[in-house]
Design a protein around this motif. Structure first.
Motif, short mmCIF file in Angstrom:
data_model
loop_
_atom_site.label_atom_id
_atom_site.label_comp_id
_atom_site.label_asym_id
_atom_site.label_seq_id
_atom_site.Cartn_x
_atom_site.Cartn_y
_atom_site.Cartn_z
N PRO A 160 0.80 -1.23 0.00
CA PRO A 160 0.00 0.00 0.00
C PRO A 160 0.84 1.28 0.00
O PRO A 160 0.53 2.23 -0.72
CB PRO A 160 -0.84 -0.13 1.28
CG PRO A 160 -0.96 -1.60 1.49
CD PRO A 160 0.36 -2.15 1.08
N ALA A 203 -0.79 9.86 3.58
CA ALA A 203 -0.53 8.47 3.95
C ALA A 203 0.87 8.31 4.53
O ALA A 203 1.07 7.61 5.53
CB ALA A 203 -0.70 7.56 2.73
N TYR A 325 -5.13 -2.36 -2.06
CA TYR A 325 -6.04 -3.08 -1.18
C TYR A 325 -5.63 -4.55 -1.00
O TYR A 325 -5.75 -5.10 0.08
CB TYR A 325 -7.47 -2.98 -1.71
CG TYR A 325 -7.96 -1.55 -1.75
CD1 TYR A 325 -7.97 -0.77 -0.59
CD2 TYR A 325 -8.36 -0.96 -2.94
CE1 TYR A 325 -8.39 0.55 -0.61
CE2 TYR A 325 -8.79 0.37 -2.97
CZ TYR A 325 -8.80 1.11 -1.80
OH TYR A 325 -9.21 2.42 -1.83
N MET A 328 -2.75 -5.06 1.53
CA MET A 328 -3.03 -5.05 2.96
C MET A 328 -3.14 -6.46 3.53
O MET A 328 -3.08 -6.65 4.74
CB MET A 328 -4.34 -4.29 3.22
CG MET A 328 -4.24 -2.81 2.88
SD MET A 328 -5.81 -1.92 3.16
CE MET A 328 -5.34 -0.26 2.67
N TYR A 334 2.15 -4.67 6.16
CA TYR A 334 1.38 -3.43 6.23
C TYR A 334 0.83 -3.25 7.64
O TYR A 334 0.23 -4.16 8.21
CB TYR A 334 0.23 -3.45 5.23
CG TYR A 334 -0.68 -2.23 5.34
CD1 TYR A 334 -0.22 -0.97 4.98
CD2 TYR A 334 -1.99 -2.36 5.83
CE1 TYR A 334 -1.05 0.15 5.10
CE2 TYR A 334 -2.82 -1.25 5.94
CZ TYR A 334 -2.33 -0.01 5.58
OH TYR A 334 -3.15 1.10 5.69
N PHE A 336 -1.81 -0.98 9.74
CA PHE A 336 -2.96 -0.12 9.50
C PHE A 336 -2.99 1.07 10.46
O PHE A 336 -2.68 0.95 11.65
CB PHE A 336 -4.25 -0.92 9.66
CG PHE A 336 -5.50 -0.09 9.55
CD1 PHE A 336 -6.04 0.21 8.31
CD2 PHE A 336 -6.12 0.41 10.69
CE1 PHE A 336 -7.19 0.98 8.20
CE2 PHE A 336 -7.27 1.19 10.59
CZ PHE A 336 -7.80 1.47 9.34
N TRP A 338 -5.64 4.91 10.63
CA TRP A 338 -6.72 5.59 9.95
C TRP A 338 -6.22 6.68 9.02
O TRP A 338 -6.70 6.82 7.89
CB TRP A 338 -7.70 6.18 10.98
CG TRP A 338 -8.66 5.15 11.50
CD1 TRP A 338 -8.70 4.61 12.75
CD2 TRP A 338 -9.72 4.54 10.76
NE1 TRP A 338 -9.72 3.69 12.85
CE2 TRP A 338 -10.37 3.63 11.65
CE3 TRP A 338 -10.19 4.66 9.46
CZ2 TRP A 338 -11.45 2.85 11.24
CZ3 TRP A 338 -11.27 3.89 9.06
CH2 TRP A 338 -11.89 3.00 9.94
N CYS A 341 -4.70 5.18 5.95
CA CYS A 341 -5.74 4.62 5.09
C CYS A 341 -6.49 5.72 4.35
O CYS A 341 -6.80 5.60 3.15
CB CYS A 341 -6.70 3.79 5.92
SG CYS A 341 -7.95 2.92 4.96
N ASN A 345 -6.67 6.33 0.22
CA ASN A 345 -7.94 6.39 -0.51
C ASN A 345 -8.13 7.70 -1.26
O ASN A 345 -8.73 7.72 -2.34
CB ASN A 345 -9.11 6.16 0.45
CG ASN A 345 -9.34 4.70 0.76
OD1 ASN A 345 -9.96 3.97 0.00
ND2 ASN A 345 -8.81 4.25 1.90
#
Length: 385
Positions: A160, A203, A325, A328, A334, A336, A338, A341, A345
């Protein structure tokens, strides 16, 4: 082999975007024909480019070219997606110790496939000459660096984040196209590109698996990708070597330097001593990665030939929607968050916006051009009477 327009002209897929719809300049060929009086044949009621039966052939040509643009872009996107996933599997899942050796394998595959293809008369390209290297320079150096640093970044970063950071290559390509090819993108294109970059920065600001070496590798790859796309476009337009010749000689000239680099860094020994060579699954993945290196090179040149360097770069980043995607869940590296992410996006949505702007089909000539054609046709009829 048909090639796209070269020099300082704008590639076909970006031409509809270079000017506002209400102020697009008149086509130079049309303007010249109007000035010298030769347009009487073109604008008669029987047909021509702007109406009647004579325009159907041009429509078919445009449709065929449009299909080639879309087909080559789709082929490149699939190839780029496949090789990214396969490379990540080899380098991360199987812990293969050397991305330099993997790049050597990809060079070897390109040389073998194209060499055999020429012997079987499936492909053709000019024989090696003393000035061949200088004809395609600096593409061999860009080609090798792009391959090596791209594999290094793939190994060092999660997919990602790798996909997000690769979008910087779009901005670099856009600037190089402006400088070298004279292509000035419209406001819509620029907005979508800046949104991609903004999303990537958001990101990166919360990347919990930060790897400085990986970031450096990716940024070098971005610069080389932009340079490769622009120079491939230029060489295809100005050189008689052709796309197969570019692929073959890029790999041939860089094989010895790549082998020397593997030996000097000790990667050659580490790769040959890798314990999983007797694992059929790993071996098949490694060989697939090597062959996919050739397929990716071919699809890159094909897409650049029928489109533009910026389009090739953007398609490569669009496939990263899937890579983002899927990454992930594969690779296992990866982490995570927020903010990370959300940034990814944003970059993905901007990529979709650019795709819509770039690949929308060119509509009929604008009203200004049609009115000029009609008035000129009437004028010529009056003069002929």
């Amino acid at each position: 082999m048909s090639v796209s327009r070269g020099g300082n002209q704008a590639p076909d897929d970006l031409e509809p975007l270079l000017h506002d719809e209400n102020s697009r300049p008149i086509d130079k060929d049309v303007e010249a024909s109007l000035l010298n009086g030769s347009a009487s044949k073109e604008f008669r009621g029987a047909g021509g480019e702007y109406g009647g039966p004579g325009g159907h052939g041009r429509d078919r040509e445009d449709s065929g070219l449009f299909l080639k643009k879309i087909g080559s872009a789709f082929f490149y996107g699939i190839s780029s997606f496949m090789i990214t996933v396969v490379n990540k599997t080899v380098l991360t899942y199987y812990q293969f110790p050397s991305f330099l050796f993997l790049s050597l394998g990809q060079l070897t595959a390109s040389i073998v496939v194209l060499g055999v293809g020429k012997r079987l008369k499936l492909v053709s390209y000019p024989p090696l000459q003393r000035n061949t290297f200088f004809k395609i320079f600096p593409l061999p150096l860009i080609f090798l660096g792009n391959m090596m640093f791209g594999l290094g970044g793939t190994k060092a970063l999660s997919l990602p984040m790798f996909a997000a950071l690769r979008r910087f290559s779009i901005l670099m390509t856009m600037l190089l196209e402006l400088k070298i090819l004279g292509v000035r993108p419209t406001t819509a294109v620029q907005i979508s590109v800046y949104c991609m970059i903004g999303g990537a920065l958001v990101a990166a600001s919360d990347d919990l698996s930060f790897n400085l070496q990986g970031y450096v590798y990716v940024m070098i790859t971005n610069a080389l990708t932009a340079s490769n796309g622009v120079y491939v476009k230029k060489k295809l337009d100005t050189s008689e070597i052709g796309k197969y010749g570019l692929m073959f000689y890029n790999s041939l000239f860089m094989f010895v330097p790549a082998l020397a680099l593997n030996y000097a860094t000790g990667d050659l020994e580490k790769a040959l001593n890798f314990p999983s060579w007797n694992n059929p699954t790993f071996l098949s993945q490694f060989l697939l990665s090597c062959v996919m290196g050739f397929i990716l090179s071919y699809s890159t040149i094909l897409c650049t030939q029928f489109n533009s360097a910026l389009t090739t770069t953007i398609v490569g980043c669009l496939k990263n929607i899937c890579v983002t995607y899927l990454g992930m869940f594969i690779g296992g590296d990866y982490v995570f968050s927020w903010l990370n992410c959300i940034g990814i996006n944003i970059s993905v949505m901007a990529s979709l916006l650019y795709t819509y702007v770039t690949f929308r089909r060119k509509q009929a000539p604008d009203k200004q051009q049609q009115q000029l054609a009609v008035s000129s046709s009437s004028s010529f009829r009056t003069q002929s009477v």
